[in-house]
Design a protein around this motif. Structure first.
Motif, short mmCIF file in Angstrom:
data_model
loop_
_atom_site.label_atom_id
_atom_site.label_comp_id
_atom_site.label_asym_id
_atom_site.label_seq_id
_atom_site.Cartn_x
_atom_site.Cartn_y
_atom_site.Cartn_z
N GLY A 129 -17.48 17.60 -1.33
CA GLY A 129 -18.17 16.29 -2.04
C GLY A 129 -19.75 16.54 -2.19
N GLU A 130 -20.28 17.14 -1.19
CA GLU A 130 -21.90 17.38 -1.06
C GLU A 130 -22.15 18.08 -2.36
OE1 GLU A 130 -23.57 20.16 1.80
OE2 GLU A 130 -21.68 20.87 2.24
N HIS A 131 -21.31 18.88 -2.95
CA HIS A 131 -21.91 19.73 -4.09
C HIS A 131 -21.35 18.95 -5.38
CE1 HIS A 131 -23.01 22.55 -1.30
NE2 HIS A 131 -21.89 22.80 -0.94
N LYS A 132 -20.94 17.74 -5.45
CA LYS A 132 -20.26 17.28 -6.73
C LYS A 132 -21.25 17.20 -8.15
CE LYS A 132 -20.59 12.32 -5.93
NZ LYS A 132 -21.52 12.19 -4.83
N PHE A 142 -22.13 24.25 -10.31
CA PHE A 142 -20.84 25.23 -9.88
C PHE A 142 -19.80 24.48 -9.41
CE2 PHE A 142 -23.93 25.42 -6.18
CZ PHE A 142 -23.18 24.93 -5.49
N PHE A 143 -19.83 23.08 -9.35
CA PHE A 143 -18.81 22.38 -8.50
C PHE A 143 -17.28 22.52 -9.24
CE2 PHE A 143 -16.41 18.22 -7.81
CZ PHE A 143 -16.51 18.53 -6.63
N SER A 144 -17.33 22.54 -10.77
CA SER A 144 -16.03 22.59 -10.90
C SER A 144 -15.29 23.87 -10.79
CB SER A 144 -16.16 22.33 -12.72
OG SER A 144 -16.77 22.95 -13.27
N GLY A 179 -19.55 33.32 -5.66
CA GLY A 179 -18.28 32.43 -5.94
C GLY A 179 -17.12 32.75 -5.42
N LYS A 180 -16.96 34.11 -4.76
CA LYS A 180 -15.97 34.77 -4.16
C LYS A 180 -16.12 35.21 -2.58
CE LYS A 180 -12.51 35.35 -8.04
NZ LYS A 180 -13.45 35.01 -9.19
N ASN A 181 -16.74 34.33 -1.82
CA ASN A 181 -17.29 34.83 -0.74
C ASN A 181 -16.37 34.92 0.55
OD1 ASN A 181 -17.56 32.15 -0.26
ND2 ASN A 181 -19.80 32.22 -0.13
N VAL A 182 -15.18 34.62 0.34
CA VAL A 182 -14.24 35.11 1.51
C VAL A 182 -13.98 34.00 2.54
CG1 VAL A 182 -13.50 37.18 3.20
CG2 VAL A 182 -14.86 37.75 1.15
N ILE A 183 -14.77 33.38 3.02
CA ILE A 183 -14.73 32.51 4.13
C ILE A 183 -15.51 31.21 3.95
CG2 ILE A 183 -16.20 33.86 5.54
CD1 ILE A 183 -14.77 33.00 7.94
N HIS A 184 -14.87 30.29 4.60
CA HIS A 184 -15.77 28.94 4.75
C HIS A 184 -15.75 28.63 5.99
CE1 HIS A 184 -16.86 24.71 4.59
NE2 HIS A 184 -16.02 24.50 5.59
#
Ligand code: RTP
Ligand code: MG
Length: 148
Positions: free
Chosen positions: A50-53, A57-59, A110-115
């Motif tokens: 939500g913080e990035h809505k 790049f959100f969608s 965009g594909k950085n493996v881990i959150h």
């Protein structure tokens, strides 16, 4: 003990990195308190990020994080929130130091493996979003006497 929410993203699952990543946190001396393989719904993704809505790049971010299974985890340990973020490395893999997860396994932002949760407030919020209280286990691990 402090807890954080970590998640192997869809790219990490597809690239067979679940074992490698969980192994790093186990070896560090953190304790796994919960884990599940799951597909994130659109509404959960929109809430979680939500913080990035309002970001451009959100969608793309929501589309990616819902594109396949993720491995959601609860990890416990002293200063685990900040410690896990250090082990993950910078958001952009090109800025992430070698030896970090993103530095060793990521190429694009965009594909950085881990959150991983970035603060105590986000850890609390994200753990509640992803896990029921029964899914977070409280159990003894005797080898942790050699960590603390
Ligand atoms: P995360 O929330 O996934 O753990 O990543 P983070 O804290 O390191 O980074 P954050 O600023 O929260 O960004 C969330 C995710 O959005 C994607 N992103 N793309 N295209 C871009 O410029 C851009 N910026 C961020 C990344 O996948 C990032 O992990
Ligand atoms: Mg973040």
């Amino acid at each position: 003990m402090e807890k954080t929410f970590l998640m192997v993203k869809p790219d990490g699952v597809q690239r067979n990195l679940i074992g490698e990543i969980t192994s790093r946190f186990e070896k560090k001396g953190y304790k796994l308190a919960g884990a599940k393989l799951m597909v994130i719904s659109n509404s959960l993704a929109e809430e979680h990020y939500g913080e990035h809505k309002d970001k451009p790049f959100f969608s793309e971010l929501v589309e990616f994080i819902t594109s396949g299974p993720v491995f959601a985890m609860v990890w416990e340990g002293e200063n685990v929130i900040a410690g896990a973020r250090q082990m993950m490395g910078a958001t952009k893999p090109s800025d992430a130091a070698p030896g970090t997860i993103r530095g060793d396994f990521g190429v694009t932002v965009g594909k950085n493996v881990i959150h991983g949760s970035d603060s105590a407030d986000s850890a609390k919020r994200e753990l509640e979003l992803f896990f029921n209280s029964e899914e977070i286990l409280n159990y003894q691990k005797d080898n942790l006497n050699w960590v603390y």
